[in-house]
Design a protein around this motif. Structure first.
Motif, PDB file in Angstrom:
ATOM      1  N   GLU A 127       0.574  -1.048  -0.214  1.00  0.00           N
ATOM      2  CA  GLU A 127      -0.275  -0.093   0.305  1.00  0.00           C
ATOM      3  C   GLU A 127       1.015   0.984   0.122  1.00  0.00           C
ATOM      4  OE1 GLU A 127      -3.276   2.305   2.438  1.00  0.00           O
ATOM      5  OE2 GLU A 127      -2.862   0.471   3.370  1.00  0.00           O
ATOM      6  N   GLU A 128       2.255   1.026   0.845  1.00  0.00           N
ATOM      7  CA  GLU A 128       2.630   2.606   0.891  1.00  0.00           C
ATOM      8  C   GLU A 128       3.616   2.849  -0.188  1.00  0.00           C
ATOM      9  OE1 GLU A 128       3.864   6.084   3.007  1.00  0.00           O
ATOM     10  OE2 GLU A 128       2.278   4.451   3.513  1.00  0.00           O
ATOM     11  N   LEU A 129       4.155   1.359  -0.824  1.00  0.00           N
ATOM     12  CA  LEU A 129       4.863   1.511  -2.071  1.00  0.00           C
ATOM     13  C   LEU A 129       3.435   2.471  -3.836  1.00  0.00           C
ATOM     14  CD1 LEU A 129       6.830  -2.051  -2.469  1.00  0.00           C
ATOM     15  CD2 LEU A 129       7.645   0.493  -1.996  1.00  0.00           C
ATOM     16  N   ARG A 130       2.494   1.926  -3.496  1.00  0.00           N
ATOM     17  CA  ARG A 130       1.213   2.273  -4.726  1.00  0.00           C
ATOM     18  C   ARG A 130       1.634   3.710  -4.171  1.00  0.00           C
ATOM     19  NH1 ARG A 130      -3.226  -1.893  -5.647  1.00  0.00           N
ATOM     20  NH2 ARG A 130      -3.074  -0.089  -7.730  1.00  0.00           N
ATOM     21  N   LYS A 131       1.688   4.216  -3.232  1.00  0.00           N
ATOM     22  CA  LYS A 131       1.780   5.908  -2.764  1.00  0.00           C
ATOM     23  C   LYS A 131       2.344   6.795  -3.653  1.00  0.00           C
ATOM     24  CE  LYS A 131      -1.292   6.318   1.566  1.00  0.00           C
ATOM     25  NZ  LYS A 131      -0.894   6.517   3.053  1.00  0.00           N
ATOM     26  N   LEU A 132       3.291   6.117  -4.020  1.00  0.00           N
ATOM     27  CA  LEU A 132       4.449   6.550  -4.477  1.00  0.00           C
ATOM     28  C   LEU A 132       3.974   6.904  -6.257  1.00  0.00           C
ATOM     29  CD1 LEU A 132       7.828   4.342  -3.862  1.00  0.00           C
ATOM     30  CD2 LEU A 132       6.942   6.666  -2.833  1.00  0.00           C
ATOM     31  N   SER A 133       3.333   5.904  -6.462  1.00  0.00           N
ATOM     32  CA  SER A 133       2.601   5.941  -8.059  1.00  0.00           C
ATOM     33  C   SER A 133       1.739   7.352  -8.241  1.00  0.00           C
ATOM     34  CB  SER A 133       2.350   4.630  -8.144  1.00  0.00           C
ATOM     35  OG  SER A 133       1.666   5.161  -9.195  1.00  0.00           O
ATOM     36  N   GLN A 134       0.707   7.108  -6.940  1.00  0.00           N
ATOM     37  CA  GLN A 134      -0.090   7.851  -7.243  1.00  0.00           C
ATOM     38  C   GLN A 134      -0.048   9.247  -6.107  1.00  0.00           C
ATOM     39  OE1 GLN A 134      -2.709   6.068  -3.449  1.00  0.00           O
ATOM     40  NE2 GLN A 134      -2.506   4.315  -5.001  1.00  0.00           N
ATOM     41  N   ARG A 135       1.472   9.750  -5.655  1.00  0.00           N
ATOM     42  CA  ARG A 135       1.763  10.647  -5.346  1.00  0.00           C
ATOM     43  C   ARG A 135       2.408  11.655  -6.455  1.00  0.00           C
ATOM     44  NH1 ARG A 135       4.701   8.683  -1.221  1.00  0.00           N
ATOM     45  NH2 ARG A 135       3.238   9.181   0.212  1.00  0.00           N
TER      46      ARG A 135
END
Length: 604
Positions: free
Chosen positions: A501-509
């Motif tokens: 989940e935290e890794l996917r936030k990199l993309s969303q950011r």
């Protein structure tokens, strides 16, 4: 672990070193994250992309030098083709060497009055005169700089196309690799920057959990990817046209025909016959840093590195199916510093325009000699080449015809994958942060677009996030990395605990920042679309009668659901203040509020 950024102001010939703070380290990590953040923070929206207010960034991946196949380096700027924040990638060893020199990224601002290049070593950084190499081809300039600074140095350089401000000029790294898309090379040349040379060999900083623990993880992953990638290593991407044709996704004749049943000589087996074996290649860096599968194919004698996008866009898209014609074209685009995808796309548009009687004597399908002549004219802006150098969107506007067969999204020419053969791929193109890119989410499993694109949305989002994380880490997209692999490496290298989940936030950011930028420079939801060509029914083959979407209405419904899933506003796709806060993008909240007031006041 100490991490540093080089800030170089070419207007004032000033060089500063700045430590990476905890926010940048944990929220953007490296690669795509650093490129997007620095461009958003320091570039000027709506300013002339060729002016001093644009920012050029080179960012090593967060795992550069620490992970198998971690040589992928991010090159970013505001694109002269699209006006969007653009990130393009090249392999080789420049990123890991930058880390060895003690830096994670270089941020280049301003504009030099005279041609210069940047020389980075473990001892320091210099801005040196490039008078003697300005005007040189990329191969000649690279040869001069490697002779001057040593064979082990890594050289990123631009060619004549960039110097003549061709809007899709590339950056070529160590002869063979291209950060090709979006015209980053033209931005370098507009700043008076010919090259960046990095020479370093000191060990990378000590991993957080020690070298022994890191070595165990890296070795385990190396062996895993080596086993999984053994079949891919035979051809690399060079059999891609065979695959694309079977799937009904090839770009034959400017995307008129996604399937022909025959790709002529443009097959992986024919490339392999001409290619050197891995052990015959003198400079092993051509395979990238710590690559376990070594899929690159370098043609003997010619020294040409062949890839599918070359074969698809300089070959099939232009109706050229003789391998030697395509290899010659690859050599030309690399030497001149042209993006092979945009070049082939523009020339395919030109050939179709001539077929329709709108041009005469410029380019005919299958004419390799005329194609090569046209590439030279584009690079030097001679004759009609001056118009084609503007890109397919602008060329169709300047000449007053051909918008219906200009295959681009937001001004970025389409690559060699037709979405009329894959459900949801049209939505990927329409919503990609840079325009028409095939590397911003690949829906799975493979199925033709016979249903609503909504059926592919979950897999599109998953793969978009995964590809973006690979771009943050600097790892190759052709290796079978998944989120747990990156989590394990980040733990051992930096001591960071990142779950999926935290890794996917990199993309969303980064995507949310890129979206805010796009809206700030004038794009709207109407621009999140596909070209008319892809909504023409496929004329023949396995996907006969199909389109990228089952209807234009399905495109509208699907992209609005995409906005919702990303936490953006329903009509124009403005990242919501609540979404930005949840992503720790507090500095961008005011921009979002202003855009909401302007574009969706009823929602704000």
């Amino acid at each position: 672990m100490e991490r540093k950024i080089l800030f170089i102001d070419l207007s004032r010939t000033r060089i500063d070193e700045v430590e990476v703070d905890d926010y940048l380290h944990t929220r953007f990590l490296g690669g795509k994250g650093f490129c997007t953040y620095f461009i958003y923070k320091y570039a000027q929206p709506c300013a002339d992309p060729y002016g001093p207010r644009n920012v050029a960034v080179i960012a090593a991946g967060a795992l550069a030098g620490y992970a198998p196949a971690s040589g992928k380096t991010c090159f970013g700027a505001v694109s002269p083709l699209t006006g969007l924040i653009h990130d393009s990638y090249a392999g080789e060893v420049l990123g890991p060497k930058l880390r060895m020199a003690g830096y994670d990224a270089i941020v280049i601002t301003g504009k030099s009055e005279e041609p210069v290049y940047i020389y980075v070593t473990e001892e320091g950084t210099e801005i040196l005169s490039a008078d003697d190499i300005w005007g040189h081809s990329t191969s000649k300039a690279t040869k001069v700089l490697k002779e001057r600074h040593g064979k082990k140095s890594s050289v990123a350089v631009v060619g004549p196309a960039a110097e003549n401000k061709v809007r899709y000029a590339s950056v070529i790294v160590d002869y063979h690799r291209a950060a090709g898309r979006g015209g980053i090379g033209a931005i370098w040349a507009s700043k008076g920057l010919k090259a960046v040379v990095v020479k370093a060999a000191k060990p990378l900083p000590e991993p957080a959990l020690g070298r022994k623990a890191w070595r165990e993880v890296a070795t385990k992953l190396y062996k895993k990817f080596q086993a999984l990638g053994s079949s891919f290593s035979r051809y690399g991407t060079n059999n891609g046209l065979v695959t694309a044709d079977k799937l009904g996704m090839a770009p034959h004749y400017n995307f008129k025909y996604p399937h022909l049943g025959d790709v002529g000589e443009l097959k992986g087996e024919n490339v392999v016959k001409l290619a050197k074996g891995p052990h015959e290649v003198e400079d092993q860096s051509v395979f990238g840093y710590m690559c376990p599968i070594k899929c690159s194919k370098v043609v003997k004698d010619e020294g040409i590195k062949s890839e599918y996008e070359h074969l698809g866009m300089l070959g099939a898209a232009d109706g050229i199916y003789k391998l030697m014609d395509v290899l010659k074209a690859i050599k030309i685009v690399n030497d001149l510093g042209l993006d092979s995808i945009s070049s082939g796309n523009v020339i395919g548009w030109t050939a179709e325009s001539e077929e329709k009687g709108l041009l005469n004597g410029v380019m005919k399908w299958g004419d390799g000699e005329k194609q090569r002549k046209l590439l030279e004219e584009i690079a030097y802006r001679k004759g009609i080449g001056a118009v084609l150098a503007e890109g397919v969107k602008r060329a169709s506007e300047i000449l007053g015809f051909g918008k219906e067969w200009a295959v681009h999204v937001k001004g970025l020419e389409a690559p060699a994958w037709d979405p009329r053969g894959l459900l949801g791929f049209g939505l990927s193109y329409a919503t990609a942060d840079v325009g028409a890119s095939h590397l911003r989410g690949w829906p799975r499993p493979h199925r033709p677009p016979t249903d609503s694109a909504l059926k592919a949305l979950d897999s599109l989002l998953y793969d978009r996030d995964k590809t973006s994380v690979a771009d943050h880490m600097g790892t190759c997209v052709f290796l079978a990395y998944d989120f747990p692999d990156w989590s394990e490496l980040l733990k051992v290298v930096y001591g960071l605990d990142y779950d999926t989940e935290e890794l996917r936030k990199l993309s969303q950011r980064t995507e949310s920042l890129a979206r805010l930028w796009a809206l700030k420079v004038g794009y709207t939801s109407d621009d999140d679309t596909v070209p008319p060509r892809w909504m023409e029914p496929v004329p023949k083959g396995p996907n006969a009668g199909l389109k990228a979407f089952i209807s234009w209405e399905d495109l509208e419904v699907s992209k609005r659901e995409y906005y919702k899933r990303r936490g953006w506003s329903p009509r124009e796709g403005v990242p919501l203040p609540s979404t930005l806060k949840s992503l720790d993008l507090h500095f961008a909240v005011e921009d979002a509020e202003l855009l909401l007031r302007k574009l969706e006041p009823e929602y704000y």
